[in-house]
Design a protein around this motif. Sequence first.
Motif, short mmCIF file in Angstrom:
data_model
loop_
_atom_site.label_atom_id
_atom_site.label_comp_id
_atom_site.label_asym_id
_atom_site.label_seq_id
_atom_site.Cartn_x
_atom_site.Cartn_y
_atom_site.Cartn_z
N UNK A 36 0.81 -1.23 0.00
CA UNK A 36 0.00 0.00 0.00
C UNK A 36 0.84 1.27 0.00
N UNK A 37 2.14 1.15 0.23
CA UNK A 37 2.99 2.33 0.13
C UNK A 37 3.58 2.84 1.43
N UNK A 38 3.65 2.00 2.46
CA UNK A 38 4.24 2.43 3.73
C UNK A 38 5.69 2.85 3.55
N UNK A 39 6.49 1.97 2.98
CA UNK A 39 7.91 2.25 2.81
C UNK A 39 8.13 3.44 1.89
N UNK A 40 7.36 3.53 0.83
CA UNK A 40 7.50 4.65 -0.11
C UNK A 40 7.22 5.98 0.57
N UNK A 41 6.19 6.04 1.40
CA UNK A 41 5.89 7.27 2.13
C UNK A 41 6.98 7.57 3.16
N UNK A 42 7.46 6.55 3.85
CA UNK A 42 8.53 6.76 4.84
C UNK A 42 9.79 7.30 4.16
N UNK A 43 10.12 6.77 3.00
CA UNK A 43 11.28 7.29 2.26
C UNK A 43 11.11 8.77 1.94
N UNK A 44 9.90 9.17 1.53
CA UNK A 44 9.65 10.57 1.21
C UNK A 44 9.73 11.44 2.46
#
Length: 139
Positions: A36-44
């Motif tokens: 769902x994009x947890x890691x992607x949001x954390x990277x941002x």
Amino acid sequence: MTIPNYNEEELQEVARKLISNFGNIKVWCFEAEMGAGKTTLIKQICRELGVEDEMSSPTFSIVNEYLSGKQEEIYHFDFYRIKDEEEAIDIGIEDYLYSGNLCLLEWPAIIERLLPDEYLQISIKLVGDNTRSLIAQPK
């Protein structure tokens, strides 16, 4: 705070809103289904805080440590492979959670009883192929 629909191109703005609204809270818990994009949001979020290191999901290492642009430590956890609270205690989770540094936690349900009294709950839901919704709520 609710962000009803966002896509990957809007992640920078989502990260900025979270930081400006909740930057004083040091433990952020990310709940969402796989992919769902947890890691992607954390990277941002880390990029917005000035992290220049290569960032990745700590799925196997359990925790990754980064330095912000202000030289403050940021801890990124992935508890997906943790079996129980005891395993988290063995890696020193309480030292991290009460360090005063930002802790970004994926799959935090397994350690819920160890969380500090104040933390930020971030729920991400897929609402389309490339669209998500987010609810951020202090606890």
